[in-house]
Design a protein around this motif. Structure first.
Motif, mmCIF file in Angstrom:
data_model
loop_
_atom_site.group_PDB
_atom_site.id
_atom_site.type_symbol
_atom_site.label_atom_id
_atom_site.label_comp_id
_atom_site.label_asym_id
_atom_site.label_seq_id
_atom_site.Cartn_x
_atom_site.Cartn_y
_atom_site.Cartn_z
ATOM 1 N N GLN A 105 0.827 -1.194 0.000
ATOM 2 C CA GLN A 105 0.000 0.000 0.000
ATOM 3 C C GLN A 105 0.869 1.254 0.000
ATOM 4 O O GLN A 105 0.616 2.206 -0.731
ATOM 5 N N HIS A 106 1.900 1.254 0.831
ATOM 6 C CA HIS A 106 2.826 2.392 0.893
ATOM 7 C C HIS A 106 3.501 2.599 -0.462
ATOM 8 O O HIS A 106 3.638 3.733 -0.944
ATOM 9 N N PHE A 107 3.893 1.507 -1.105
ATOM 10 C CA PHE A 107 4.544 1.587 -2.408
ATOM 11 C C PHE A 107 3.611 2.191 -3.462
ATOM 12 O O PHE A 107 3.985 3.104 -4.211
ATOM 13 N N LEU A 108 2.380 1.718 -3.534
ATOM 14 C CA LEU A 108 1.441 2.206 -4.543
ATOM 15 C C LEU A 108 1.091 3.679 -4.335
ATOM 16 O O LEU A 108 0.925 4.424 -5.299
ATOM 17 N N GLU A 109 1.008 4.093 -3.076
ATOM 18 C CA GLU A 109 0.677 5.493 -2.787
ATOM 19 C C GLU A 109 1.828 6.441 -3.121
ATOM 20 O O GLU A 109 1.597 7.594 -3.466
ATOM 21 N N THR A 110 3.060 5.969 -2.973
ATOM 22 C CA THR A 110 4.223 6.842 -3.182
ATOM 23 C C THR A 110 4.834 6.718 -4.571
ATOM 24 O O THR A 110 5.838 7.368 -4.858
ATOM 25 N N HIS A 111 4.225 5.901 -5.429
ATOM 26 C CA HIS A 111 4.729 5.746 -6.794
ATOM 27 C C HIS A 111 3.597 5.919 -7.817
ATOM 28 O O HIS A 111 3.483 5.152 -8.770
ATOM 29 N N ARG A 112 2.793 6.928 -7.605
ATOM 30 C CA ARG A 112 1.702 7.193 -8.539
ATOM 31 C C ARG A 112 2.211 7.809 -9.842
ATOM 32 O O ARG A 112 1.597 7.655 -10.897
ATOM 33 N N TYR A 113 3.330 8.519 -9.744
ATOM 34 C CA TYR A 113 3.886 9.208 -10.910
ATOM 35 C C TYR A 113 5.339 8.805 -11.108
ATOM 36 O O TYR A 113 6.061 8.496 -10.160
ATOM 37 N N CYS A 114 5.756 8.799 -12.355
ATOM 38 C CA CYS A 114 7.103 8.392 -12.727
ATOM 39 C C CYS A 114 8.130 9.377 -12.182
ATOM 40 O O CYS A 114 8.017 10.590 -12.394
ATOM 41 N N GLY A 115 9.145 8.853 -11.509
ATOM 42 C CA GLY A 115 10.205 9.703 -10.985
ATOM 43 C C GLY A 115 11.156 10.191 -12.046
ATOM 44 O O GLY A 115 11.974 11.068 -11.789
ATOM 45 N N ARG A 116 11.052 9.643 -13.257
ATOM 46 C CA ARG A 116 11.941 10.049 -14.351
ATOM 47 C C ARG A 116 11.308 11.108 -15.248
ATOM 48 O O ARG A 116 11.934 12.099 -15.582
ATOM 49 N N CYS A 117 10.023 10.909 -15.618
ATOM 50 C CA CYS A 117 9.413 11.843 -16.568
ATOM 51 C C CYS A 117 8.122 12.480 -16.062
ATOM 52 O O CYS A 117 7.585 13.379 -16.715
ATOM 53 N N GLY A 118 7.601 12.033 -14.938
ATOM 54 C CA GLY A 118 6.404 12.647 -14.365
ATOM 55 C C GLY A 118 5.089 12.088 -14.858
ATOM 56 O O GLY A 118 4.025 12.493 -14.382
ATOM 57 N N GLN A 119 5.121 11.130 -15.786
ATOM 58 C CA GLN A 119 3.894 10.522 -16.295
ATOM 59 C C GLN A 119 3.235 9.667 -15.206
ATOM 60 O O GLN A 119 3.910 9.122 -14.332
ATOM 61 N N LYS A 120 1.913 9.531 -15.275
ATOM 62 C CA LYS A 120 1.215 8.683 -14.318
ATOM 63 C C LYS A 120 1.618 7.228 -14.536
ATOM 64 O O LYS A 120 1.673 6.745 -15.660
ATOM 65 N N MET A 121 1.914 6.546 -13.433
ATOM 66 C CA MET A 121 2.352 5.156 -13.501
ATOM 67 C C MET A 121 1.146 4.211 -13.564
ATOM 68 O O MET A 121 0.077 4.511 -13.037
ATOM 69 N N LYS A 122 1.355 3.055 -14.171
ATOM 70 C CA LYS A 122 0.310 2.039 -14.277
ATOM 71 C C LYS A 122 0.752 0.793 -13.516
ATOM 72 O O LYS A 122 1.889 0.336 -13.644
ATOM 73 N N HIS A 123 -0.182 0.237 -12.721
ATOM 74 C CA HIS A 123 0.115 -0.968 -11.956
ATOM 75 C C HIS A 123 0.270 -2.146 -12.914
ATOM 76 O O HIS A 123 -0.587 -2.395 -13.749
ATOM 77 N N VAL A 124 1.371 -2.888 -12.786
ATOM 78 C CA VAL A 124 1.609 -4.078 -13.601
ATOM 79 C C VAL A 124 0.749 -5.211 -13.052
ATOM 80 O O VAL A 124 0.765 -5.484 -11.857
ATOM 81 N N GLY A 125 -0.003 -5.873 -13.917
ATOM 82 C CA GLY A 125 -0.988 -6.842 -13.460
ATOM 83 C C GLY A 125 -0.428 -8.137 -12.919
ATOM 84 O O GLY A 125 -1.021 -8.758 -12.054
ATOM 85 N N TRP A 126 0.742 -8.583 -13.408
ATOM 86 C CA TRP A 126 1.234 -9.914 -13.052
ATOM 87 C C TRP A 126 2.310 -9.895 -11.958
ATOM 88 O O TRP A 126 2.795 -10.938 -11.546
#
Length: 270
Positions: A105-126
């Motif tokens: 939960q902590h990881f998903l909340e703190t990685h909503r946006y890319c630290g490299r380019c700022g784009q919104k991140m997508k959760h990998v399904g597998w």
């Protein structure tokens, strides 16, 4: 079974549900336990696509879901508690799942946006990861390795009170591993920095996930080599050698600190 099939199965069959709100986990109070129910019994509504399958405990699946993605039935008697309270009252294997859920939960909340380019991140399904479609940067949950060590000198053990500790108990020394060093080097450096004591012959004892918030504790037994205690006053309130037959209050066996101390006590008895 695929994850979506497992969630469908859990709607009608019992599963362990780790419902996370910030750094807390929902427990039922009658009896005191992590919910073991079907989704239909436990929730008025649930966003099943947002649940994460963590594995199996005692032949029942274990799921993690953010509290915002599920509505617990009002007649269910329960409350949210922190992991440090849960560790004393929970089956240790199930606590490991709870620890994983809070860290995810902590990881998903703190990685909503890319630290490299700022784009919104997508959760990998597998797998538990997030991915940026723009620059292909992928992130995984953070894990911080720490060493924790029982330093022995004959029938005595080196114990300290940390300045940040709220419990007031005496415990063994611990610290984070720095880039470029081995675990054994970290053991020697941390003991030297915090107490001015030189150690030798560090040997592996055991490890423990310690999700406060994302540590992996790697335990060692080390022997005193030389030096007199001079504490690092920024980190340590007090440190001293204590006879293993007459110890002050120390951590319980639920923690690797307590297990290291108990192991040292048993060594002098044998």
């Amino acid at each position: 079974m695929q994850v979506n099939q497992l969630v469908h199965f859990a709607r009608e069959h019992q599963a362990h549900w780790l419902i996370v709100r910030n750094d807390e986990v929902y427990i039922m109070t009658q009896p005191l336990c992590i919910p073991l129910q079907s989704a239909d019994e436990l929730f008025n509504a649930i966003n099943a696509n947002k649940s994460v399958y963590l594995g199996e405990h005692k032949r029942s699946p274990v799921y993690f879901i953010n509290a915002s993605q599920a509505a617990i039935k009002p007649e269910i008697s329960g409350r949210f508690i922190g992991l440090k309270q849960l560790i004393n009252d929970c089956d240790f294997a199930l606590f490991g799942f709870a620890a994983k859920a809070v860290q995810f939960q902590h990881f998903l909340e703190t990685h909503r946006y890319c630290g490299r380019c700022g784009q919104k991140m997508k959760h990998v399904g597998w797998e538990m990861a997030v991915h940026c479609k723009r620059c292909h940067h992928r992130c995984y949950p953070r894990l911080s390795p720490c060493v924790i060590m029982a330093v022995l000198k004959g029938n005595s053990i080196l114990l300290a009170q940390g300045k940040k500790s709220q419990s007031g108990v005496h415990s063994v020394l611990a610290g984070f591993v720095e880039p470029g060093e081995t675990l054994e080097q970290a053991v020697a450096r941390e003991v030297k920095e915090e107490t001015n004591i030189n150690v030798k012959n560090p040997r592996y004892f055991a490890s423990q996930a310690w999700p406060f918030p994302h540590q992996l504790m790697v335990g060692f037994i080390a022997e005193y080599e030389s030096g007199k205690i001079v504490i690092d006053e920024k980190e340590i309130l007090h440190a001293d050698w204590y006879n293993l037959a007459d110890l002050p209050e120390t951590p319980g066996r639920y923690s690797i600190a307590g297990q290291l101390i108990e192991y040292a006590e048993n060594q002098i008895k044998s």
